[in-house]
Scaffold this motif. Structure first.
Motif, short mmCIF file in Angstrom:
data_model
loop_
_atom_site.label_atom_id
_atom_site.label_comp_id
_atom_site.label_asym_id
_atom_site.label_seq_id
_atom_site.Cartn_x
_atom_site.Cartn_y
_atom_site.Cartn_z
N ARG A 39 0.76 -1.15 -0.13
CA ARG A 39 0.05 0.04 -0.02
C ARG A 39 0.92 1.32 -0.09
O ARG A 39 0.39 2.10 -0.70
CB ARG A 39 -0.91 0.02 1.37
CG ARG A 39 -1.80 1.24 1.49
CD ARG A 39 -2.85 1.00 2.56
NE ARG A 39 -3.34 2.26 2.61
CZ ARG A 39 -4.69 2.39 2.19
NH1 ARG A 39 -5.24 1.64 1.24
NH2 ARG A 39 -5.17 3.57 2.51
N GLU A 40 2.07 1.37 0.69
CA GLU A 40 2.52 2.51 0.87
C GLU A 40 3.37 2.88 -0.53
O GLU A 40 3.46 4.12 -0.85
CB GLU A 40 3.75 2.53 2.02
CG GLU A 40 3.18 2.45 3.47
CD GLU A 40 2.27 3.97 3.81
OE1 GLU A 40 2.85 4.85 3.20
OE2 GLU A 40 0.88 3.88 4.26
N VAL A 41 4.05 1.86 -1.08
CA VAL A 41 4.68 2.06 -2.13
C VAL A 41 3.78 2.49 -3.36
O VAL A 41 3.90 3.35 -4.28
CB VAL A 41 5.34 0.78 -2.78
CG1 VAL A 41 6.12 0.83 -4.04
CG2 VAL A 41 6.42 0.37 -1.69
N MET A 42 2.61 1.89 -3.26
CA MET A 42 1.54 2.19 -4.26
C MET A 42 1.20 3.56 -4.05
O MET A 42 0.97 4.42 -5.16
CB MET A 42 0.36 1.21 -4.27
CG MET A 42 -0.69 1.40 -5.24
SD MET A 42 -2.08 0.21 -5.35
CE MET A 42 -2.73 0.58 -3.86
N LYS A 43 0.89 4.12 -2.68
CA LYS A 43 0.33 5.39 -2.51
C LYS A 43 1.38 6.40 -2.91
O LYS A 43 1.06 7.44 -3.65
CB LYS A 43 0.13 5.47 -1.00
CG LYS A 43 -0.46 6.71 -0.56
CD LYS A 43 -0.41 6.82 0.93
CE LYS A 43 -0.76 8.23 1.61
NZ LYS A 43 -0.93 8.16 2.87
N ASP A 44 2.56 5.89 -2.67
CA ASP A 44 3.86 7.00 -3.34
C ASP A 44 3.97 7.18 -4.69
O ASP A 44 4.17 8.46 -4.99
CB ASP A 44 5.14 6.58 -2.35
CG ASP A 44 5.20 6.56 -1.05
OD1 ASP A 44 4.44 7.42 -0.44
OD2 ASP A 44 6.06 5.89 -0.50
N SER A 45 3.84 5.93 -5.32
CA SER A 45 4.01 6.24 -6.91
C SER A 45 2.54 7.04 -7.40
O SER A 45 2.91 7.60 -8.36
CB SER A 45 3.85 4.86 -7.40
OG SER A 45 2.54 4.05 -7.25
N ILE A 46 1.31 6.94 -6.62
CA ILE A 46 0.23 7.93 -7.16
C ILE A 46 0.59 9.09 -7.01
O ILE A 46 0.25 10.11 -7.70
CB ILE A 46 -0.92 7.18 -6.68
CG1 ILE A 46 -1.32 5.84 -7.20
CG2 ILE A 46 -2.36 8.06 -6.64
CD1 ILE A 46 -2.57 5.18 -6.30
N GLU A 47 1.16 9.22 -5.66
CA GLU A 47 1.54 10.83 -5.44
C GLU A 47 2.31 11.58 -6.27
O GLU A 47 2.26 12.64 -6.90
CB GLU A 47 1.94 10.83 -3.91
CG GLU A 47 0.75 10.79 -3.16
CD GLU A 47 1.33 10.66 -1.56
OE1 GLU A 47 2.30 10.83 -1.19
OE2 GLU A 47 0.26 10.74 -0.61
N GLU A 48 3.60 10.72 -6.69
CA GLU A 48 4.40 11.25 -7.45
C GLU A 48 3.72 11.33 -8.69
O GLU A 48 4.20 12.76 -9.54
CB GLU A 48 5.64 10.13 -7.66
CG GLU A 48 6.82 10.55 -8.44
CD GLU A 48 7.92 9.68 -8.42
OE1 GLU A 48 8.63 9.68 -9.33
OE2 GLU A 48 8.21 8.96 -7.51
N ALA A 49 3.19 10.60 -9.47
CA ALA A 49 2.49 10.66 -10.71
C ALA A 49 1.51 11.80 -10.69
O ALA A 49 1.43 12.32 -11.84
CB ALA A 49 1.87 9.14 -11.07
N ALA A 50 0.85 11.82 -9.75
CA ALA A 50 0.00 12.98 -9.80
C ALA A 50 0.52 14.42 -9.67
O ALA A 50 0.14 15.53 -10.23
CB ALA A 50 -1.09 12.74 -8.55
#
Length: 78
Positions: A39-50
């Protein structure tokens, strides 16, 4: 996207199509491609892409604001 996930039809080609389709697609693909890492890696990647997508979308916001401010004046003087 949800129906592709439910039917197990989501492969790398579909992810590329989704990424090219829209800015939201880029954000979704960032999350989907890192979903296996937790979850944390996925959340970080979404925030970076956003943040990248937001930066690209805000690039043309100033000229659009200028056009919106000048348009009524052109109508008044025209």
């Amino acid at each position: 996207v949800w129906s592709l996930i439910q039917n197990n039809q989501l492969d790398s080609e579909k992810l590329k199509e989704i990424r090219k389709a829209s800015p939201l697609g880029r954000i979704l693909v960032a999350g989907l491609s890192n979903s296996r890492h937790g979850r944390e890696v996925m959340k970080d990647s979404i925030e970076e892409a956003a943040s990248q997508v937001i930066h690209e979308l805000e690039r043309f916001l100033t000229p659009l604001g200028v056009i919106a401010n000048v348009a009524p004046l052109l109508g008044l003087l025209g």
